[in-house]
Design a protein around this motif. Structure first.
Motif, PDB file in Angstrom:
ATOM      1  N   THR A  17     108.462  58.349  32.325  1.00  0.00           N
ATOM      2  CA  THR A  17     107.697  57.008  32.273  1.00  0.00           C
ATOM      3  C   THR A  17     107.671  56.668  30.747  1.00  0.00           C
ATOM      4  O   THR A  17     107.364  55.573  30.431  1.00  0.00           O
ATOM      5  N   GLU A  18     107.820  57.876  29.785  1.00  0.00           N
ATOM      6  CA  GLU A  18     107.617  57.592  28.385  1.00  0.00           C
ATOM      7  C   GLU A  18     108.590  56.824  27.887  1.00  0.00           C
ATOM      8  O   GLU A  18     109.612  56.525  28.284  1.00  0.00           O
ATOM      9  N   GLY A  19     108.348  56.001  26.793  1.00  0.00           N
ATOM     10  CA  GLY A  19     109.236  55.094  26.221  1.00  0.00           C
ATOM     11  C   GLY A  19     109.434  53.849  27.086  1.00  0.00           C
ATOM     12  O   GLY A  19     108.679  53.325  27.991  1.00  0.00           O
ATOM     13  N   PHE A 129     115.591  59.058  37.648  1.00  0.00           N
ATOM     14  CA  PHE A 129     115.047  59.908  36.770  1.00  0.00           C
ATOM     15  C   PHE A 129     114.189  58.868  35.766  1.00  0.00           C
ATOM     16  O   PHE A 129     113.217  59.323  35.445  1.00  0.00           O
ATOM     17  N   ARG A 130     114.512  57.434  35.914  1.00  0.00           N
ATOM     18  CA  ARG A 130     113.493  56.672  35.291  1.00  0.00           C
ATOM     19  C   ARG A 130     112.568  55.997  36.163  1.00  0.00           C
ATOM     20  O   ARG A 130     111.470  55.874  35.889  1.00  0.00           O
ATOM     21  N   LEU A 131     113.142  55.375  37.168  1.00  0.00           N
ATOM     22  CA  LEU A 131     112.493  54.547  38.287  1.00  0.00           C
ATOM     23  C   LEU A 131     111.979  55.366  39.384  1.00  0.00           C
ATOM     24  O   LEU A 131     110.937  54.812  40.091  1.00  0.00           O
ATOM     25  N   GLY A 132     112.337  56.463  39.673  1.00  0.00           N
ATOM     26  CA  GLY A 132     111.550  57.307  40.628  1.00  0.00           C
ATOM     27  C   GLY A 132     112.027  56.850  41.848  1.00  0.00           C
ATOM     28  O   GLY A 132     111.352  56.969  42.890  1.00  0.00           O
ATOM     29  N   ARG A 133     113.273  56.015  41.961  1.00  0.00           N
ATOM     30  CA  ARG A 133     113.709  55.676  43.333  1.00  0.00           C
ATOM     31  C   ARG A 133     113.944  57.050  44.337  1.00  0.00           C
ATOM     32  O   ARG A 133     114.596  57.882  44.003  1.00  0.00           O
ATOM     33  N   PRO A 134     113.525  57.120  45.508  1.00  0.00           N
ATOM     34  CA  PRO A 134     113.407  58.160  46.307  1.00  0.00           C
ATOM     35  C   PRO A 134     114.674  58.352  47.118  1.00  0.00           C
ATOM     36  O   PRO A 134     114.852  59.460  47.564  1.00  0.00           O
TER      37      PRO A 134
END
Length: 193
Positions: A17-19, A129-134
């Motif tokens: 979630t950084e950046g 890895f960015r949005l955390g979609r499962p």
């Protein structure tokens, strides 16, 4: 899969979630086909040039630079064109980064792949890895394919069609199952599988 989950332990897959989304995508482009240390050095120079913070480059700043400045960071001509294309897509809102969280996985992939240097695999990694979609299944990822081969003891490396069939039981948690496929290869490398 149950044996792998028991052996590996709880899934630690968390979104980065950084950046910013733009910074994350630019980093993905820069890191492609480079060793970790070389990519980190080049990315650090790039980030300092276009925003100062490692994960917050500004697309307007990217477009304001000439190619020589980007080349001095260590970017190849192909990566310069890809990062500039990403910046253009963001600036003219063909890639609506502000709306990605509200879009479906397929809509996001369709918005990302027209950008030079971003294909389906990169788009799927962004989702995971960015949005955390499962429920993302990267059927072309060699690590996921090899992991599935080990877990399910198939003779041949599963192709996209076969992996999709194997993964029916992973739904709606294909991202998590993919993570375990990667981890089983780590166990194997350590002599533990």
């Amino acid at each position: 899969m149950a044996a792998v989950i028991e052996r590996v332990g709880p899934c630690t897959l968390l979104p980065r979630t950084e950046g910013t989304h733009f910074g994350h995508l630019a980093r993905n482009i820069i890191y492609q086909q480079l060793s970790g240390s070389a990519a980190a050095t080049i990315h650090g120079r790039f980030a300092a040039l276009v925003g100062g913070e490692a994960q917050a480059p500004d697309p307007h700043a990217v477009l304001a630079l000439d190619e020589d400045a980007l080349r001095r960071c260590g970017l190849s001509v192909a990566k310069i064109r890809a990062v500039q294309d990403l910046a253009r897509h963001v600036v003219d809102d063909r890639l609506p980064l502000h709306a990605l969280d509200r879009m479906s996985d397929d809509e996001i992939i369709a918005a990302l792949v027209p950008v030079r240097g971003i294909g389906p695999w990169t788009a799927q990694m962004f989702l995971m890895f960015r949005l955390g979609r499962p429920d993302v299944l990267p059927v072309l990822d060699l690590g996921v394919r090899k992991g599935a081969q080990r877990i399910y003891r198939t003779r041949a490396l599963p192709d996209a069609t076969r992996l999709t069939k194997i993964a029916r039981n992973w739904r709606p948690w294909a991202s998590v199952a993919s993570w375990y496929c990667w981890r089983v290869l780590d166990l194997e490398d350590a002599g533990g599988w």
